[in-house]
Design a protein around this motif. Structure first.
Motif, PDB file in Angstrom:
ATOM      1  N   ARG A  43       0.844  -1.211   0.000  1.00  0.00           N
ATOM      2  CA  ARG A  43       0.000   0.000   0.000  1.00  0.00           C
ATOM      3  C   ARG A  43       0.874   1.254   0.000  1.00  0.00           C
ATOM      4  O   ARG A  43       0.578   2.225  -0.697  1.00  0.00           O
ATOM      5  N   PHE A  44       1.922   1.218   0.797  1.00  0.00           N
ATOM      6  CA  PHE A  44       2.833   2.343   0.904  1.00  0.00           C
ATOM      7  C   PHE A  44       3.493   2.637  -0.449  1.00  0.00           C
ATOM      8  O   PHE A  44       3.592   3.785  -0.875  1.00  0.00           O
ATOM      9  N   GLY A  45       3.928   1.570  -1.124  1.00  0.00           N
ATOM     10  CA  GLY A  45       4.583   1.723  -2.429  1.00  0.00           C
ATOM     11  C   GLY A  45       3.660   2.305  -3.489  1.00  0.00           C
ATOM     12  O   GLY A  45       4.083   3.071  -4.356  1.00  0.00           O
ATOM     13  N   GLY A 296      12.120   7.375   3.314  1.00  0.00           N
ATOM     14  CA  GLY A 296      10.762   6.887   3.531  1.00  0.00           C
ATOM     15  C   GLY A 296      10.471   6.160   4.830  1.00  0.00           C
ATOM     16  O   GLY A 296       9.333   5.761   5.070  1.00  0.00           O
ATOM     17  N   ILE A 297      11.485   5.971   5.696  1.00  0.00           N
ATOM     18  CA  ILE A 297      11.239   5.185   6.919  1.00  0.00           C
ATOM     19  C   ILE A 297      10.179   5.848   7.799  1.00  0.00           C
ATOM     20  O   ILE A 297       9.223   5.198   8.236  1.00  0.00           O
ATOM     21  N   LYS A 298      10.310   7.142   8.047  1.00  0.00           N
ATOM     22  CA  LYS A 298       9.343   7.848   8.905  1.00  0.00           C
ATOM     23  C   LYS A 298       7.938   7.779   8.299  1.00  0.00           C
ATOM     24  O   LYS A 298       6.943   7.550   9.007  1.00  0.00           O
ATOM     25  N   GLU A 299       7.866   7.937   6.985  1.00  0.00           N
ATOM     26  CA  GLU A 299       6.570   7.889   6.297  1.00  0.00           C
ATOM     27  C   GLU A 299       5.967   6.478   6.351  1.00  0.00           C
ATOM     28  O   GLU A 299       4.749   6.313   6.497  1.00  0.00           O
ATOM     29  N   PHE A 300       6.841   5.458   6.251  1.00  0.00           N
ATOM     30  CA  PHE A 300       6.375   4.068   6.342  1.00  0.00           C
ATOM     31  C   PHE A 300       5.832   3.780   7.740  1.00  0.00           C
ATOM     32  O   PHE A 300       4.805   3.124   7.900  1.00  0.00           O
ATOM     33  N   LEU A 301       6.504   4.300   8.758  1.00  0.00           N
ATOM     34  CA  LEU A 301       6.040   4.119  10.140  1.00  0.00           C
ATOM     35  C   LEU A 301       4.685   4.802  10.341  1.00  0.00           C
ATOM     36  O   LEU A 301       3.818   4.288  11.052  1.00  0.00           O
ATOM     37  N   THR A 302       4.505   5.961   9.714  1.00  0.00           N
ATOM     38  CA  THR A 302       3.234   6.689   9.800  1.00  0.00           C
ATOM     39  C   THR A 302       2.105   5.845   9.210  1.00  0.00           C
ATOM     40  O   THR A 302       1.027   5.735   9.796  1.00  0.00           O
ATOM     41  N   GLU A 303       2.370   5.231   8.054  1.00  0.00           N
ATOM     42  CA  GLU A 303       1.352   4.384   7.416  1.00  0.00           C
ATOM     43  C   GLU A 303       1.078   3.128   8.251  1.00  0.00           C
ATOM     44  O   GLU A 303      -0.071   2.761   8.488  1.00  0.00           O
ATOM     45  N   THR A 305       1.394   2.523  11.437  1.00  0.00           N
ATOM     46  CA  THR A 305       0.720   2.728  12.722  1.00  0.00           C
ATOM     47  C   THR A 305      -0.558   3.563  12.595  1.00  0.00           C
ATOM     48  O   THR A 305      -1.119   3.999  13.593  1.00  0.00           O
ATOM     49  N   SER A 306      -1.019   3.779  11.366  1.00  0.00           N
ATOM     50  CA  SER A 306      -2.226   4.585  11.154  1.00  0.00           C
ATOM     51  C   SER A 306      -3.482   3.819  11.574  1.00  0.00           C
ATOM     52  O   SER A 306      -3.487   2.588  11.666  1.00  0.00           O
ATOM     53  N   GLU A 307      -4.544   4.557  11.807  1.00  0.00           N
ATOM     54  CA  GLU A 307      -5.846   3.969  12.140  1.00  0.00           C
ATOM     55  C   GLU A 307      -6.338   3.064  11.017  1.00  0.00           C
ATOM     56  O   GLU A 307      -6.904   2.000  11.255  1.00  0.00           O
ATOM     57  N   SER A 308      -6.070   3.460   9.778  1.00  0.00           N
ATOM     58  CA  SER A 308      -6.544   2.670   8.632  1.00  0.00           C
ATOM     59  C   SER A 308      -5.785   1.353   8.490  1.00  0.00           C
ATOM     60  O   SER A 308      -6.254   0.419   7.845  1.00  0.00           O
ATOM     61  N   SER A 309      -4.605   1.254   9.117  1.00  0.00           N
ATOM     62  CA  SER A 309      -3.806   0.022   9.068  1.00  0.00           C
ATOM     63  C   SER A 309      -3.995  -0.832  10.319  1.00  0.00           C
ATOM     64  O   SER A 309      -4.541  -1.937  10.267  1.00  0.00           O
ATOM     65  N   MET A 310      -3.581  -0.296  11.491  1.00  0.00           N
ATOM     66  CA  MET A 310      -3.577  -1.070  12.736  1.00  0.00           C
ATOM     67  C   MET A 310      -4.817  -0.845  13.596  1.00  0.00           C
ATOM     68  O   MET A 310      -4.948  -1.440  14.667  1.00  0.00           O
ATOM     69  N   GLY A 311      -5.739   0.006  13.138  1.00  0.00           N
ATOM     70  CA  GLY A 311      -6.924   0.321  13.928  1.00  0.00           C
ATOM     71  C   GLY A 311      -7.931  -0.807  14.010  1.00  0.00           C
ATOM     72  O   GLY A 311      -7.784  -1.849  13.357  1.00  0.00           O
ATOM     73  N   GLU A 312      -8.986  -0.587  14.812  1.00  0.00           N
ATOM     74  CA  GLU A 312     -10.033  -1.605  15.038  1.00  0.00           C
ATOM     75  C   GLU A 312     -10.648  -2.110  13.728  1.00  0.00           C
ATOM     76  O   GLU A 312     -10.986  -3.267  13.588  1.00  0.00           O
ATOM     77  N   GLU A 313     -10.818  -1.179  12.773  1.00  0.00           N
ATOM     78  CA  GLU A 313     -11.389  -1.537  11.465  1.00  0.00           C
ATOM     79  C   GLU A 313     -10.338  -1.471  10.365  1.00  0.00           C
ATOM     80  O   GLU A 313     -10.659  -1.368   9.187  1.00  0.00           O
ATOM     81  N   GLY A 314      -9.071  -1.517  10.751  1.00  0.00           N
ATOM     82  CA  GLY A 314      -7.974  -1.370   9.795  1.00  0.00           C
ATOM     83  C   GLY A 314      -7.834  -2.557   8.852  1.00  0.00           C
ATOM     84  O   GLY A 314      -8.323  -3.659   9.125  1.00  0.00           O
ATOM     85  N   TYR A 315      -7.120  -2.313   7.752  1.00  0.00           N
ATOM     86  CA  TYR A 315      -6.998  -3.378   6.750  1.00  0.00           C
ATOM     87  C   TYR A 315      -6.172  -4.568   7.233  1.00  0.00           C
ATOM     88  O   TYR A 315      -6.284  -5.674   6.694  1.00  0.00           O
TER      89      TYR A 315
END
Length: 344
Positions: A43-45, A296-303, A305-315
């Motif tokens: 997704r990040f790529g 891109g490491i900081k940006e990858f970490l942002t993605e 740990t995002s709600e859309s990734s690791m959240g309750e309804e994340g992918y």
């Protein structure tokens, strides 16, 4: 000509390596965390100007060795782990100049003992699994004596179990899943014997050896770090059982079923609420020295740990990850994005 001290030369060489460049994030480690990191990387790529990170499945222990080898473009930026970093691994990192490490708790996972859907679902206790897979077990006569594991079939352990050969495909010693299985399942069953449990106070080393050592007579078959290979072998052999993370069961639920352990089936809900007895946290570790040097490491970490990734309804929940919950995720995200250094 004045010579620089060798330590300064090494630091300069390491900095030059980083400056020379690598434009792709490198992630190694756990085969259990691998599918989660792979989804985030893809997704990040696709959604940023950065290249898709390279994710390799080397096993938790193998990943830690690579990660802690030093800094520079020839070493990984991150390492996935299906258990927490050991103190010995942290010390190895420090010794090799990997001083600042950020720990990221991704979520939770269950370890399943699965078989083909063409066979009957197994109902097992951790005590029965210990008797089936430990290198040494209590003698059959009930005496307080350890003997080489004599059990060949499941019904020898419990007449209610099938009269089939004990054949379990599982991860090797370098795997975090193997470590967690030994601690949660084998030791969980081992300490049901009061006299072995008492051993822990008298001789902790001997207790751990007894409770964590897996038999080596081909009843337990090391199937490498590739969990997909175990899935394929179980599909071909209905009499065998396999050990791997819950996410792989989710992805192969058309072919495989999880065994009931101590009366609990491995479900998303049972792992989430802790009632399934074989669940564990999943992590990845970041080499802070590489942030800002590998793009891109900081940006990858942002993605990640995002709600859309690791959240309750994340992918990642679609892939079988058991999420942390909103409040815990908020703390994790804050620590990660500030690159909070780990101390063990």
């Amino acid at each position: 000509m004045k010579l620089l001290p060798i330590t300064l030369c090494l630091v300069a060489a390491s900095s030059n390596l980083l400056a020379a460049g690598r434009d792709t994030i490198s992630v190694v480690g756990s085969s259990t965390v691998y599918p989660f990191s792979t989804v985030v990387a893809e997704r990040f790529g696709k959604s940023t100007e950065f290249k898709t990170p390279k994710i390799e499945s080397t096993g938790t222990g193998g990943g830690m060795k690579l990660f802690c080898a030093g800094t520079g473009v020839d070493t990984p930026d991150m390492s996935n782990a299906s258990r927490r970093m050991k103190k010995s691994e942290f010390d190895m990192c420090q010794k090799n100049g990997v001083k600042n490490i950020t720990e990221v708790l991704v979520g939770y996972d269950g370890i399943v003992i699965a078989n083909s859907k063409s066979a009957k679902q197994m109902e097992l206790t951790r005590k029965e699994l210990f008797l089936a897979l430990a290198k040494e077990v209590p003698a059959k006569d009930g005496s307080e004596k350890l003997v080489a594991n004599p059990y060949k079939t499941w019904n020898e352990i419990n007449p209610k179990l099938p009269a089939t050969k004990i054949e379990v495909l599982g991860p090797p010693p370098t795997s975090g899943t193997r470590d967690a299985f030994a601690e949660l399942v084998l030791e969980g069953g081992c300490k049901t014997f009061k006299w072995i449990k008492a051993m822990k106070k008298q001789n902790k080393t001997k207790y751990k050896t007894v409770c964590h050592s897996v038999r080596e007579d081909h009843a337990y078959i090391e199937a490498g770090e590739n969990d997909n290979l175990i899935v394929q072998k179980l599909s071909a052999n209905a009499k065998a059982l396999g050990i791997f993370g819950f996410s792989f069961l989710e992805q192969n639920s058309d072919k495989l079923q999880g065994s009931i352990v101590d009366g609990k089936e491995p479900t998303f809900e049972a792992i989430s609420d802790g009632s399934y007895p074989v669940s564990r946290p999943l992590y990845f570790y970041v080499k802070n020295a590489h942030v800002g040097k590998i793009p891109g490491i900081k940006e990858f970490l942002t993605e990640y740990t995002s709600e859309s990734s690791m959240g309750e309804e994340g992918y990642l929940t679609d892939k079988g990850l058991i999420p942390l919950g909103d409040s815990k995720l908020e703390v994790i995200r804050k620590n990660v994005l500030s690159l909070k250094a780990l101390s063990l």
